[in-house]
Design a protein around this motif. Structure first.
Motif, PDB file in Angstrom:
ATOM      1  N   SER A  42       0.829  -1.210   0.000  1.00 21.36           N
ATOM      2  CA  SER A  42       0.000   0.000   0.000  1.00 21.36           C
ATOM      3  C   SER A  42       0.863   1.260   0.000  1.00 21.36           C
ATOM      4  N   HIS A  43       0.656   2.093  -1.006  1.00 20.73           N
ATOM      5  CA  HIS A  43       1.394   3.363  -1.079  1.00 20.73           C
ATOM      6  C   HIS A  43       0.450   4.562  -0.931  1.00 20.73           C
ATOM      7  N   ILE A  44      -0.719   4.300  -0.368  1.00 23.17           N
ATOM      8  CA  ILE A  44      -1.669   5.382  -0.121  1.00 23.17           C
ATOM      9  C   ILE A  44      -1.210   6.170   1.098  1.00 23.17           C
ATOM     10  N   ASP A  45      -1.242   7.493   1.006  1.00 29.24           N
ATOM     11  CA  ASP A  45      -0.811   8.335   2.119  1.00 29.24           C
ATOM     12  C   ASP A  45      -1.877   8.336   3.218  1.00 29.24           C
ATOM     13  N   LYS A  46      -1.594   7.627   4.310  1.00 34.99           N
ATOM     14  CA  LYS A  46      -2.509   7.579   5.451  1.00 34.99           C
ATOM     15  C   LYS A  46      -2.220   8.700   6.447  1.00 34.99           C
ATOM     16  N   TYR A  47      -0.972   9.203   6.406  1.00 30.85           N
ATOM     17  CA  TYR A  47      -0.545  10.196   7.388  1.00 30.85           C
ATOM     18  C   TYR A  47       0.020  11.427   6.671  1.00 30.85           C
ATOM     19  N   LYS A  94      -2.213  22.324  15.733  1.00 27.43           N
ATOM     20  CA  LYS A  94      -2.679  23.615  15.219  1.00 27.43           C
ATOM     21  C   LYS A  94      -3.400  23.461  13.884  1.00 27.43           C
ATOM     22  N   HIS A  95      -2.917  22.555  13.036  1.00 23.59           N
ATOM     23  CA  HIS A  95      -3.454  22.431  11.679  1.00 23.59           C
ATOM     24  C   HIS A  95      -4.190  21.108  11.434  1.00 23.59           C
ATOM     25  N   ASN A  96      -4.458  20.380  12.513  1.00 22.58           N
ATOM     26  CA  ASN A  96      -5.199  19.127  12.416  1.00 22.58           C
ATOM     27  C   ASN A  96      -4.548  18.146  11.437  1.00 22.58           C
ATOM     28  N   LEU A  97      -3.260  17.944  11.612  1.00 18.98           N
ATOM     29  CA  LEU A  97      -2.511  17.030  10.754  1.00 18.98           C
ATOM     30  C   LEU A  97      -2.374  15.667  11.438  1.00 18.98           C
ATOM     31  N   LYS A  98      -2.320  14.645  10.643  1.00 15.49           N
ATOM     32  CA  LYS A  98      -2.219  13.282  11.168  1.00 15.49           C
ATOM     33  C   LYS A  98      -0.755  12.843  11.202  1.00 15.49           C
ATOM     34  N   ILE A  99      -0.304  12.424  12.414  1.00 20.26           N
ATOM     35  CA  ILE A  99       1.102  12.044  12.613  1.00 20.26           C
ATOM     36  C   ILE A  99       1.230  10.545  12.879  1.00 20.26           C
ATOM     37  N   LYS A 100       2.309   9.971  12.344  1.00 19.94           N
ATOM     38  CA  LYS A 100       2.731   8.621  12.757  1.00 19.94           C
ATOM     39  C   LYS A 100       4.108   8.780  13.383  1.00 19.94           C
ATOM     40  N   PHE A 101       4.216   8.441  14.663  1.00 14.57           N
ATOM     41  CA  PHE A 101       5.479   8.550  15.395  1.00 14.57           C
ATOM     42  C   PHE A 101       6.197   7.208  15.214  1.00 14.57           C
ATOM     43  N   VAL A 102       7.223   7.200  14.380  1.00 15.40           N
ATOM     44  CA  VAL A 102       7.884   5.963  13.958  1.00 15.40           C
ATOM     45  C   VAL A 102       9.007   5.600  14.922  1.00 15.40           C
ATOM     46  N   GLY A 103       8.825   4.523  15.667  1.00 12.08           N
ATOM     47  CA  GLY A 103       9.785   4.134  16.696  1.00 12.08           C
ATOM     48  C   GLY A 103      10.982   3.367  16.173  1.00 12.08           C
ATOM     49  N   LYS A 104      12.052   3.381  16.974  1.00 11.45           N
ATOM     50  CA  LYS A 104      13.272   2.637  16.650  1.00 11.45           C
ATOM     51  C   LYS A 104      13.337   1.297  17.369  1.00 11.45           C
ATOM     52  N   ARG A 105      12.613   1.186  18.482  1.00 12.25           N
ATOM     53  CA  ARG A 105      12.786   0.028  19.371  1.00 12.25           C
ATOM     54  C   ARG A 105      11.577  -0.895  19.368  1.00 12.25           C
ATOM     55  N   ARG A 106      11.854  -2.154  19.699  1.00  8.24           N
ATOM     56  CA  ARG A 106      10.795  -3.161  19.756  1.00  8.24           C
ATOM     57  C   ARG A 106       9.894  -2.954  20.978  1.00  8.24           C
ATOM     58  N   LYS A 107       8.659  -3.385  20.851  1.00  7.90           N
ATOM     59  CA  LYS A 107       7.694  -3.300  21.938  1.00  7.90           C
ATOM     60  C   LYS A 107       8.122  -4.168  23.118  1.00  7.90           C
ATOM     61  N   ASP A 108       7.766  -3.738  24.308  1.00  9.99           N
ATOM     62  CA  ASP A 108       8.005  -4.505  25.532  1.00  9.99           C
ATOM     63  C   ASP A 108       9.485  -4.789  25.785  1.00  9.99           C
ATOM     64  N   THR A 109      10.325  -3.822  25.480  1.00 15.85           N
ATOM     65  CA  THR A 109      11.755  -3.931  25.779  1.00 15.85           C
ATOM     66  C   THR A 109      12.176  -2.730  26.618  1.00 15.85           C
ATOM     67  N   SER A 110      13.302  -2.858  27.313  1.00 18.79           N
ATOM     68  CA  SER A 110      13.802  -1.743  28.117  1.00 18.79           C
ATOM     69  C   SER A 110      14.187  -0.561  27.227  1.00 18.79           C
ATOM     70  N   LEU A 111      14.638  -0.856  26.010  1.00 21.85           N
ATOM     71  CA  LEU A 111      15.005   0.221  25.086  1.00 21.85           C
ATOM     72  C   LEU A 111      13.774   1.006  24.638  1.00 21.85           C
ATOM     73  N   TYR A 112      12.651   0.316  24.477  1.00 18.69           N
ATOM     74  CA  TYR A 112      11.404   1.005  24.114  1.00 18.69           C
ATOM     75  C   TYR A 112      10.945   1.894  25.275  1.00 18.69           C
TER      76      TYR A 112
END
Length: 301
Positions: A110-115, A151-169
């Motif tokens: 999928s290359h549709i812009d969701k964010y 302010k402008h009602n924009l949709k964000i995806k906060f892209v993480g570096k770390r795996r879920k449920d880890t101390s690094l996350y």
């Protein structure tokens, strides 16, 4: 450390001489072990380094390497390594191997812009000790992005570096809590599903500081914005123009982001100081994986 480095060099050199491989490969292209061993044995064996990430440490730490053959992102690496006096005998501009794995996967669908914006997490606790202002810059980029989105009602995806449920996350989240007042969710990284590549491919604009994803997405034809508010040009994005912001001012940030979001891709790429392939070679017909595989086969003959 020097003793350990010398001991490791002796060990790896002896091991290679014993095994006598047709080819020695590394994807840790900034490995001093590889560099030291290659310098000793390059007349006896073939050595090949494949670039795994954007190497700001060449400038940040003035590192020097010896690489007989370097399959790198783009022509920028040649200019960078030559400027900082590394000895690289042969450069080949093949693009990103990691990105090509994603492009060949089932997740590249999928290359549709969701964010509107993909904000790249670059949590870096402790970095300001060696690079003053680095942590604060990363935090400010996130602060500006969330402020703008609200302010402008924009949709964000906060892209993480770390795996879920880890101390690094947990550390990643703790880092951003120092800079963000509002609630936020960092999407955990999943290498198996190429989550970072999926998220950025589905976003109109990718914002960050020094992440390799900035270069990979620009090469793939996506609009990006790299912000360096530290006044230390060692952290600057390799290309000037609309993709680069150095002024730590929300109004300027707002103006730049909204301008990029509104303009067409063709207009955006005209406003770069260099062709995007300068920093990331990208060819749909010949992926980095295909080019690297072919080169390895050639070297094994």
């Amino acid at each position: 450390n020097l003793f350990k480095s010398n001991l490791s060099t002796i060990y790896f050199s002896a091991l290679i001489q014993q095994v006598k491989p047709k080819l020695v490969i590394t994807i840790i292209d900034n490995s001093l072990y590889f560099s030291n061993v290659a310098k000793i044995l390059n007349n006896e064996f073939k050595f090949l380094a494949i670039q795994g990430a954007a190497r700001y440490d060449i400038k940040q730490l003035s590192k020097k390497f010896f690489i007989p053959e370097f399959l790198c992102f783009g022509e920028y690496e040649k200019d960078l390594y030559n400027e900082y006096k590394s000895e690289v005998k042969k450069f080949k501009f093949y693009g990103s191997l990691k990105q090509s794995y994603y492009l060949k996967s089932k997740y590249n669908s999928s290359h549709i812009d969701k964010y509107d914006i993909a904000l790249l997490s670059e949590a870096c606790p402790g970095w300001s000790k060696n690079f003053p202002g680095f942590e604060e810059c990363v935090g400010q980029i996130a602060n500006f992005t969330f402020k703008l989105a609200k302010k402008h009602n924009l949709k964000i995806k906060f892209v993480g570096k770390r795996r879920k449920d880890t101390s690094l996350y947990e550390r990643e989240n703790k880092f951003y809590k120092k800079y963000l007042k509002e609630n936020f969710f960092i999407d955990p990284n999943s290498k198996e599903t190429f989550s970072s590549y999926v998220s950025t491919s589905q976003s109109k604009l990718i914002i960050g500081m020094v992440s390799t994803l900035l270069r990979e997405n620009l090469g793939a034809g996506k609009k990006i914005l790299s912000c360096n508010f530290t006044s230390d040009n060692r952290h600057d994005f390799p290309v000037d123009g609309i993709c680069n912001l150095r002024e730590e001012n929300f109004q300027e940030f707002e103006k730049r982001v909204l301008s990029i979001l509104q303009m067409s891709k063709s207009e955006y790429f005209k406003k770069l100081s260099k062709n995007k392939n300068y920093i990331m070679n990208f060819d749909h017909r010949n992926s980095a994986f295909d080019l690297i595989s072919l080169r390895i086969k050639e070297l094994l003959i």
